[in-house]
Scaffold this motif. Structure first.
Motif, short mmCIF file in Angstrom:
data_model
loop_
_atom_site.label_atom_id
_atom_site.label_comp_id
_atom_site.label_asym_id
_atom_site.label_seq_id
_atom_site.Cartn_x
_atom_site.Cartn_y
_atom_site.Cartn_z
N ALA A 211 1.72 -6.43 -13.45
CA ALA A 211 2.54 -5.18 -13.10
C ALA A 211 3.30 -5.37 -13.77
N ALA A 212 2.98 -6.10 -14.83
CA ALA A 212 4.11 -5.98 -15.28
C ALA A 212 4.61 -4.83 -16.35
N ARG A 213 3.38 -3.88 -16.42
CA ARG A 213 3.59 -2.86 -16.77
C ARG A 213 3.53 -1.44 -15.96
N TRP A 214 3.91 -2.07 -14.60
CA TRP A 214 4.16 -1.38 -14.09
C TRP A 214 5.89 -0.66 -13.23
N GLN A 215 5.89 0.50 -13.38
CA GLN A 215 7.48 1.02 -13.63
C GLN A 215 8.15 0.95 -11.30
N LEU A 216 6.88 0.85 -10.72
CA LEU A 216 7.37 0.55 -9.65
C LEU A 216 5.95 0.40 -8.22
N ALA A 223 2.59 1.59 9.90
CA ALA A 223 2.29 0.28 11.52
C ALA A 223 2.22 -1.13 11.48
N SER A 224 3.28 -1.22 10.92
CA SER A 224 3.42 -2.94 10.20
C SER A 224 2.82 -2.92 9.71
N THR A 225 1.53 -4.05 10.19
CA THR A 225 1.09 -5.02 9.19
C THR A 225 0.93 -4.71 7.75
N GLY A 226 1.25 -5.72 7.05
CA GLY A 226 1.17 -6.17 5.63
C GLY A 226 2.10 -4.84 4.74
N ALA A 227 3.55 -4.51 5.59
CA ALA A 227 4.32 -3.94 4.63
C ALA A 227 5.03 -5.50 3.93
N ASN A 228 5.36 -5.88 5.46
CA ASN A 228 6.39 -7.90 4.52
C ASN A 228 6.04 -8.52 3.57
N THR A 229 5.01 -8.35 3.33
CA THR A 229 4.12 -9.25 2.18
C THR A 229 4.34 -8.47 0.78
N LYS A 230 4.10 -6.93 0.92
CA LYS A 230 3.96 -5.57 0.02
C LYS A 230 6.10 -6.07 -0.86
N VAL A 231 6.15 -5.83 0.23
CA VAL A 231 7.96 -6.26 -0.35
C VAL A 231 8.44 -6.91 -0.74
N LEU A 232 8.03 -8.38 0.33
CA LEU A 232 8.01 -9.66 -0.99
C LEU A 232 7.28 -9.94 -2.29
N LEU A 233 6.10 -9.05 -2.37
CA LEU A 233 6.33 -9.30 -3.93
C LEU A 233 6.35 -8.76 -4.69
N GLY A 234 6.59 -7.39 -4.51
CA GLY A 234 7.43 -6.63 -4.85
C GLY A 234 8.82 -6.98 -5.77
N LEU A 235 9.34 -7.84 -4.63
CA LEU A 235 11.16 -8.60 -5.31
C LEU A 235 10.65 -10.10 -6.07
N GLN A 236 9.66 -10.56 -6.32
CA GLN A 236 9.51 -11.73 -6.31
C GLN A 236 8.98 -10.85 -7.70
N LEU A 237 7.95 -9.91 -8.41
CA LEU A 237 8.02 -9.55 -9.50
C LEU A 237 8.78 -8.48 -10.75
N GLY A 238 9.88 -8.32 -9.65
CA GLY A 238 11.00 -7.72 -9.98
C GLY A 238 11.07 -5.66 -10.10
N LEU A 239 10.01 -5.57 -9.20
CA LEU A 239 10.04 -3.66 -8.99
C LEU A 239 10.79 -3.48 -8.38
N PRO A 240 10.94 -1.82 -8.45
CA PRO A 240 11.76 -1.43 -7.31
C PRO A 240 10.42 -0.71 -6.74
#
Length: 245
Positions: A211-216, A223-240
């Protein structure tokens, strides 16, 4: 007789609504019919359970509104105070708290990389990503022909709703329903030529390095399930993050 204690239920998902949305998105007929049946069954079971409750607690106002048809006048709904739900950051899971710094200081690669993280055995993940590959990815590639979509997570294994995931028993065969991330999309015939790289499951440390090589990070979940954990992961990794509403 003994006085019945008050009963409060904490709701984390509008299950009947979720199943109905999956049915509307599903392109495989038998799977769509299964989701419709699940939606009807969830509705009946939910109303039966709600009839025994005094209070229903919801994590968000959106969940509470979506569940209104099931709740009716059976029990009173209440949105929980967000201050009670604060989740401590767990950046330490990604290499001792250095994930944000590592991602912020990594040099941008010559080839633009866009990330997605999810278990492909979960329908909200594979249906969301397949829609993205049909509708969003061609537009993105026309703007940036060298872009790569880097998918982290176990691949869809062609099991239908109601069936057990196959795990390591046998790999699905090309042509089976939901075999691989690109099933039923323009990328199905040749994912690599389409700019799609399925990396499979990665450890936390390997995920941070990737993920350190991702731009976003894309989160095309509808449909709900799965979105929150993905967003949290992106925030933790500092990704747009680019996500569905």
């Amino acid at each position: 007789g003994r006085r019945r204690p008050a009963v409060a239920l904490l709701l984390d998902d509008a299950h009947a609504e979720r199943a109905a949305r999956l049915a509307a998105e599903e392109t495989d007929g038998p799977s769509a019919r299964t989701y419709l049946a699940q939606s009807r069954n969830f509705g009946a079971r939910t109303r039966q359970i709600y009839a025994a409750a005094d209070l229903l607690l919801y994590l968000t106002a959106t969940d509470m509104a979506a569940d209104a048809p099931q709740r009716g006048g059976l029990a009173r709904g209440l949105r929980m105070d967000a201050r009670l739900l604060r989740m401590p950051a767990q950046v330490g899971e990604f290499d001792g708290g250095g994930a944000l710094e590592a991602n912020a200081t990594a040099s941008a690669p010559a080839v633009p990389r866009i990330g997605f993280v999810g278990d492909g055995r979960t329908p909200t993940n594979y249906l969301g990503l397949q829609r993205f590959l049909r509708e969003g990815w061609p537009v993105l590639r026309s703007l940036s022909p060298r872009a790569r979509l880097r998918i982290v997570g176990r691949e869809p294994d062609a099991h239908r709703p109601g069936e057990r995931p196959r795990g390591g028993r046998r790999r699905c065969a090309a042509g089976e329903v939901h075999c691989g991330w690109a099933w039923s999309t323009p990328c199905e015939a040749n994912t690599s030529a389409c700019g799609v790289d399925a990396l499979g499951y990665l450890s936390a440390a390997a995920l941070r390095r990737e993920a350190a090589r991702w731009q976003l990070l894309v989160v095309p979940i509808f449909a709900s399930t799965g979105a929150n954990t993905k967003v949290l992961l992106g925030l933790q990794l500092g990704l747009p993050i680019v996500a569905t509403p």
